[in-house]
Design a protein around this motif. Sequence first.
Motif, PDB file in Angstrom:
ATOM      1  N   LYS B 121     -13.247 -72.671  74.818  1.00  0.00           N
ATOM      2  CA  LYS B 121     -12.276 -73.269  75.737  1.00  0.00           C
ATOM      3  C   LYS B 121     -12.728 -74.650  76.166  1.00  0.00           C
ATOM      4  O   LYS B 121     -11.960 -75.603  76.242  1.00  0.00           O
ATOM      5  N   VAL B 124     -12.336 -77.093  73.411  1.00  0.00           N
ATOM      6  CA  VAL B 124     -10.952 -77.496  73.178  1.00  0.00           C
ATOM      7  C   VAL B 124     -10.501 -78.527  74.207  1.00  0.00           C
ATOM      8  O   VAL B 124      -9.779 -79.477  73.895  1.00  0.00           O
ATOM      9  N   GLN B 125     -10.955 -78.343  75.418  1.00  0.00           N
ATOM     10  CA  GLN B 125     -10.622 -79.349  76.430  1.00  0.00           C
ATOM     11  C   GLN B 125     -11.166 -80.711  76.014  1.00  0.00           C
ATOM     12  O   GLN B 125     -10.503 -81.736  76.149  1.00  0.00           O
ATOM     13  N   PHE B 128      -9.119 -82.172  73.203  1.00  0.00           N
ATOM     14  CA  PHE B 128      -7.872 -82.732  73.709  1.00  0.00           C
ATOM     15  C   PHE B 128      -8.128 -84.093  74.334  1.00  0.00           C
ATOM     16  O   PHE B 128      -7.361 -85.040  74.163  1.00  0.00           O
ATOM     17  N   TYR B 353       6.787 -79.754  73.878  1.00  0.00           N
ATOM     18  CA  TYR B 353       5.698 -79.493  72.940  1.00  0.00           C
ATOM     19  C   TYR B 353       5.984 -80.088  71.580  1.00  0.00           C
ATOM     20  O   TYR B 353       5.054 -80.381  70.826  1.00  0.00           O
ATOM     21  N   ILE B 374      -6.803 -77.350  68.940  1.00  0.00           N
ATOM     22  CA  ILE B 374      -6.034 -77.801  70.090  1.00  0.00           C
ATOM     23  C   ILE B 374      -4.670 -77.148  70.077  1.00  0.00           C
ATOM     24  O   ILE B 374      -4.166 -76.674  71.096  1.00  0.00           O
ATOM     25  N   LEU B 378      -4.827 -74.607  72.988  1.00  0.00           N
ATOM     26  CA  LEU B 378      -4.328 -75.297  74.171  1.00  0.00           C
ATOM     27  C   LEU B 378      -2.814 -75.223  74.226  1.00  0.00           C
ATOM     28  O   LEU B 378      -2.240 -74.572  75.094  1.00  0.00           O
ATOM     29  N   GLU B 381      -1.441 -71.642  73.678  1.00  0.00           N
ATOM     30  CA  GLU B 381      -1.598 -70.772  74.842  1.00  0.00           C
ATOM     31  C   GLU B 381      -0.620 -71.173  75.947  1.00  0.00           C
ATOM     32  O   GLU B 381      -0.057 -70.327  76.640  1.00  0.00           O
ATOM     33  N   GLU B 382      -0.438 -72.474  76.084  1.00  0.00           N
ATOM     34  CA  GLU B 382       0.508 -72.897  77.114  1.00  0.00           C
ATOM     35  C   GLU B 382       1.919 -72.431  76.776  1.00  0.00           C
ATOM     36  O   GLU B 382       2.654 -71.951  77.638  1.00  0.00           O
ATOM     37  N   GLU B 396       1.688 -71.930  83.745  1.00  0.00           N
ATOM     38  CA  GLU B 396       2.069 -73.239  83.230  1.00  0.00           C
ATOM     39  C   GLU B 396       3.472 -73.556  83.698  1.00  0.00           C
ATOM     40  O   GLU B 396       4.443 -73.382  82.960  1.00  0.00           O
TER      41      GLU B 396
END
Lengths: 524, 467
Positions: B121, B124-125, B128, B353, B374, B378, B381-382, B396
Amino acid sequence: MGELKTSSPMASGEASVSSSGYQTAAVPVATLPPKKKRNLPGMPDPDAEVIALSPKTLLATNRFVCEICNKGFQRDQNLQLHRRGHNLPWKLRQRTTKEVRKRVYVCPEPSCVHHNPARALGDLTGIKKHFCRKHGEKKWKCERCSKKYAVQSDWKAHMKTCGTREYKCDCGTLFSRRDSFITHRAFCDALAEESARSQTLAVSTDVNNPNAKVVVASPPPPPLTPSTTVVSPALSIQSSELPENAIGLSPQTPKTTCLTTSTTTANTSCSSSNGNTTSTVFASIFAPSSAVVTQPPPPQTSSATSISSFPNLIPTLGRSHRTSTSTTALVPAVPIQLEPTSLSLSTSLYLSNNVGSSLFPTPPDHHDQHRHFALSPQPPAMSATALLQKAAQMGAAASNASLLCSFGLTTSSAATGKEHAATNTAVHWNSQIKPESGASATGLALGLGENSGLTDLVMRPSSLFGNQAPMTRDLLGLSIGGGGGESTGGLSALLNSFGGGGGFESSYGGEGQPERKPNGPALL
Amino acid sequence: MIKDEGSSSATSSPLAFFPALPQSPGMGSPYPSWLLEPRSEERGISLLKVIMTCAGHVASGNLEQANIALEHISHLTSTDGDSIQRMAAYFAEALADRIVRSWPGLHKALNSTKIVSVNEKILVQRLFFELCPFLKLAYVITNQAIFEAMEGEKMIHIIDLNSSQPDQMIDLLHTLSARPEGPPHLRITGIHEHKEVLEQMAVRLTEEAEKLDIPFQFNPIVSKLGNLDLESLRVKTGEALAVSSVLQLHTLLATDDDMQRTPSPSMSAHLQQFSLMNQRPLKDWLEKDPLSLLSMSPDSALSPLSLSASPKVGSFLSGLWKLSPKVMVITEQESNNNGSTLWERIRPTLFYYGALFDCLDSTVPRTTVERQKIEKMLFGEEIKNIVACDGLERTERHEKIEKWSLRLEVAGFFKVNLSYQGLMQATRLLRQSHFFNGYKIKDENGYSIICWRDSPLFSVSAWRFRR
């Protein structure tokens, strides 16, 4: 024109002109002298003495004249000094016992705003300058920019700044102030185009070229100097330079032969026309890519030798983001494996121009890790947003779209090459699927154009859908043409399937509980 | 002819017109080549259509139909394909997840053995942050706003609601140390739910501050934002407080809104649009195809002034207000993904998206693993959260800046117009970097909106607690 001069503070009637609103006689000044009172601009002291001088007087440079030798002086004090030289018995010129009376001056030009005593100016020098500027002849001229001035001091002031610090945006606008230049640059459209073009150029050029940056930083071509030296770091020099070079290269037909010969200094001559001594490496990568990427390469391709390598460049450039430094080694590199490491290592926040802002270190090293898709093979229409918008438009336009059309009746692409392959499938399908498929196959067939086996199908759906073949080329037409009233069996079947009874209104009205409940026993 | 829903006979189902024909023997591949072409706008459009249809089914509870639609989607999507394919894949997954949630037991069983790697996680942040400029731009603008507000202050306390990337604070340290009146005494309170991140952050920041010789103190708080205790922030009197919130505030909008499903005006609009089944179903359906739903005005679902009630955000904001921050800079996603029904959410989510997937598509090659990460961990998942979850789980909840400004004004904040400086710095960053191409920042009423090719994606705004 009569000469109206005031020679003494005593305002005798003939000496001064005054309008009725103003007093001519000596008036006790309201305020005491210790602090010189300044009136608000545009509002002269109502107690002040109004003086009108003739144009001749205003323009006169030497107002004070020595009575002995008739030499003129601009200042009274200078005259006095001069007179001392004549060995005259002199005595100190006493300051007038009278208190200083404020004087205001009007412009003799009748058409001028300041002719009106209410708009008189408070300063003698000021009125002289005003008169010259507005009503005088412009005798001084700046050589650089040929701007004319009537007052010498204005001219001098201008000469100080003209051309010394100048900022030029790539769109051609000139600025003398840094802040306005920066503001403009930030939002200049032309600049955006430049950078967009330079992106394409930068596909393979900027990458893994530590040389490139270095070289570029060294004497950038003169035309770029004003714009780049002032504001941008080396990189934007690079970016702004690239388009210049690209453009510069195109007209140089004879020189382009050097483009692909090798990574030799020959290349430098190509770009040297711009006075740029880019490194061989830089130029070699840059040149072919520019030739390939920028729109007007035709002059460059005149060279027979260079042409051959260009086609090679195109596919590789299109996909490979980083050509290696040698032109020959246009490896469709997959430098992806480098990416993870470089990503994790870099603090890839790019350096902004501000002092103290460390957020963004200059990118050249980081370019290694970045992919460039200047020529992504897909046309822009492939982007998700574009598709979504298109779909939305289609939906809006297709008030008659039937579900039948919406399902699986995607027309084959208009690409001619695919026709045959698609036709086969279409034919095959059609053989299987029944009349309904007539409608469905149109989707395929229509785009295919005239393929013998399908022409009748093409025709039929045309009648069915009542639209022209061209319209059905893409999905747009299809859904529009979608039989609004067509009720083939499949259509109603679709509707039933969708309707599912009453679930519908609730579904689109908003989700009610039904969705939550597993109301699909069929599933279990 | 389709008579019954349950029929899955391919020939009769209209969906079978799709090339997923098991009964097409003699063909080399079961799919016609035009479907597999790289250049397939048509495939994209049909994908969208199927997704909308599927969403409709899911929303209305027609799981059977939804199933068929999902089947067809699966033939068209690929996590390796173009951006619309990828996005559709994640949307399909989200829709499927939503369906499965109607069987809670099933859902729990499927998800119980998932291994959640915190390191992934965090990675991935970071990815991004690196591959998309949004965070960097937001940081630049935020830092500039903080810097300007703190002019002349000697004691500064910054609260970072999501302290994940050290770059933001490092940059701020540099700017503060370079200011003419000298660096201030700086305290930074970082909030994050994983303590490893905060430990890293502490190390980096203290080391940087030492280099710059700034008196500095870092206070980590390991907590989820929803559980944050404002007392623990330990704001002292006499210090100037700044709050930086990057993509965090919207998580607080999550409320248990199952109980709040009262028909809102938006619902009635929908009802009218789609009209009641018993009236003219066929004709309506004839008139509307799934794509027409896409063309609905984006905010028809949520009128700008109808804010969904959210007690958590309200109390959080007023808690912040009581701390009297000099400036609070909020970066949020610029999209109205907070509709109360799936149907209201699906369209804005698709557009939003879609733009994000396009961004990645334009900057990163298709085969990169990082990009896939990503996208999956990211964005995916969102999307899943937006589409499949509801109530408290759905964190979200994006809202556009107009709504946020209403909320903030209700909480007592006043808008601070973001200065040109920050905007220009950010634009300069974009211009200098050849990597980030196609992004734009614009100023709208004092807010900064970061766009990708005219699609607004993120908004940055600054607020102060006193007029």
